[in-house]
Structures are given as C-alpha cells and as structure tokens.
Design a protein around this motif. Structure first.
Motif, PDB file in Angstrom:
ATOM      1  N   ALA A 174       0.860  -1.185   0.000  1.00 28.29           N
ATOM      2  CA  ALA A 174       0.000   0.000   0.000  1.00 28.29           C
ATOM      3  C   ALA A 174       0.897   1.237   0.000  1.00 28.29           C
ATOM      4  O   ALA A 174       2.004   1.207   0.556  1.00 28.29           O
ATOM      5  N   SER A 175       0.436   2.302  -0.599  1.00 29.90           N
ATOM      6  CA  SER A 175       1.277   3.503  -0.678  1.00 29.90           C
ATOM      7  C   SER A 175       1.691   3.993   0.705  1.00 29.90           C
ATOM      8  O   SER A 175       2.823   4.438   0.885  1.00 29.90           O
ATOM      9  N   ALA A 176       0.821   3.885   1.677  1.00 25.87           N
ATOM     10  CA  ALA A 176       1.150   4.344   3.035  1.00 25.87           C
ATOM     11  C   ALA A 176       2.293   3.551   3.650  1.00 25.87           C
ATOM     12  O   ALA A 176       2.986   4.044   4.545  1.00 25.87           O
ATOM     13  N   ASP A 177       2.517   2.329   3.172  1.00 28.83           N
ATOM     14  CA  ASP A 177       3.552   1.463   3.735  1.00 28.83           C
ATOM     15  C   ASP A 177       4.824   1.408   2.907  1.00 28.83           C
ATOM     16  O   ASP A 177       5.765   0.667   3.252  1.00 28.83           O
ATOM     17  N   CYS A 178       4.872   2.146   1.822  1.00 28.92           N
ATOM     18  CA  CYS A 178       6.052   2.128   0.942  1.00 28.92           C
ATOM     19  C   CYS A 178       7.050   3.199   1.379  1.00 28.92           C
ATOM     20  O   CYS A 178       6.718   4.373   1.443  1.00 28.92           O
ATOM     21  N   THR A 179       8.267   2.752   1.685  1.00 30.37           N
ATOM     22  CA  THR A 179       9.309   3.673   2.136  1.00 30.37           C
ATOM     23  C   THR A 179      10.509   3.608   1.220  1.00 30.37           C
ATOM     24  O   THR A 179      10.683   2.659   0.457  1.00 30.37           O
ATOM     25  N   PHE A 180      11.325   4.618   1.322  1.00 32.25           N
ATOM     26  CA  PHE A 180      12.557   4.710   0.558  1.00 32.25           C
ATOM     27  C   PHE A 180      13.685   5.056   1.523  1.00 32.25           C
ATOM     28  O   PHE A 180      13.498   5.855   2.430  1.00 32.25           O
TER      29      PHE A 180
END
Length: 186
Positions: A174-180
């Motif tokens: 999910a976008s909320a859980d995607c980190t860099f």
C-alpha cells in the motif's frame, strides 16, 4: 541492535500524462492515485532515492507525439525535471529501447517501485519484464490505475492485476507502507 537493511529502491512513475489521465474516460480513483503517487515522489525525494518518469509517445503528427500537449506529464505531478529522470517510451514495456535498465543499475537500484497508468498495459508489462531483467519489483496496489474497458470495469482490472502480479512478478504494498532509504538502511 543494528538497523535492518532494505533494498535501495527507485520509483518508476508510468505514463501519468494529460492524454491518458484527462481523456474522455476518467481513470479509476484518479484523484486518490495521483495523491498517492505524489506522496511517494515526496518520500523518494526526501530519502534521496532516484525517481524515473516514463512518457508514452507516438509518431510525429499523432495525438501522443513527443511534442503534443497530450503526451506531457501532468502539471499536478510532483516530478522535478531538474532532479528526476524523465524519459520517453514507445511500447508498453518501459525497458524497451529506453536505457531504463542501465539507468537503474547506474543508480544502484535493487528494487523498483512501480506506479502509474495504465494498469492493464504499461504497468502490467513493465512489472513482468522487471523480474525477467533481474530487478525485484514492488507494485503499489493503490497507486496505479486504468479506465473501464469494453468488457471490464477499471476497478476489476486493477483488482485482477494486483492479484495476478502479486507474488509471481512483484511484491504488493500500500502507498502508506512504501518507504525509501537511499542508504539501504530503514
């Protein structure tokens, strides 16, 4: 305890351009998808992670010619041409004759985060090819979209592709859980 290592991620934004996004048929969850993509671009920028944006173009004189207003990236898209890599493609495969694989390798990208349009064409093809080329790929389940087709509603297309691509070709997030994390530490 040492921090866990996450792969160096790069963000690939596919075909978020006027002619596809603002066409006669509005994409499924258009505003939500655009907001999610912009949030991901912001996170990638904050972490110093590389961002790539593909534009689908057609032959000169066509609606999607390189210089056509319809082939330009959305003004609302948070891509920074001075910082991010914007490139053109002529096929659904973002890797075909674009140098993308070489750019990813040069940037040290180990995992490609994929978002954009159209789920059933360029997002699908690029997700499958990334794995074939040796790149781990992550599809952001709520940051890609398409329009209704003559046989399926866009929501069903998106749901089907998340289920079909997830596991076999990409990991889903999910976008909320995607980190860099540019240094690979998270």
């Amino acid at each position: 305890m040492s921090p866990s290592r996450i792969p160096r991620r790069g963000l690939l934004v596919i075909d978020m351009q006027h002619g596809l996004f603002n066409g006669t048929r509005r994409p499924y969850r258009a505003d939500e998808v655009l907001a999610n993509i912009n949030a991901l671009i912001g996170r990638a920028h904050a972490a110093g992670a590389p961002v790539f944006a593909a534009r689908h173009v057609g032959p000169a004189g066509t609606p999607l010619a390189s210089d056509s207003p319809l082939s330009q990236l959305l003004a609302e898209l948070a891509i920074d041409p001075a910082r991010d890599t914007v490139f053109e493609k002529t096929r659904p495969n973002c890797f075909f004759n674009t140098g993308l694989a070489e750019r990813l390798a040069k940037a040290g990208v180990e995992e490609l985060v994929i978002v954009g349009m159209k789920t059933d064409f360029c997002v699908d093809t690029t997700s499958r090819v990334a794995r074939d080329l040796g790149f781990a790929a992550m599809l952001v389940a709520d940051a890609h979209t398409t329009t209704d087709s003559p046989v399926l509603e866009a929501q069903r297309i998106v749901d089907h592709h998340n289920a079909t691509l997830g596991g076999a070709f990409v990991s889903l997030v999910a976008s909320a859980d995607c980190t860099f994390a540019a240094d690979g530490l998270g």
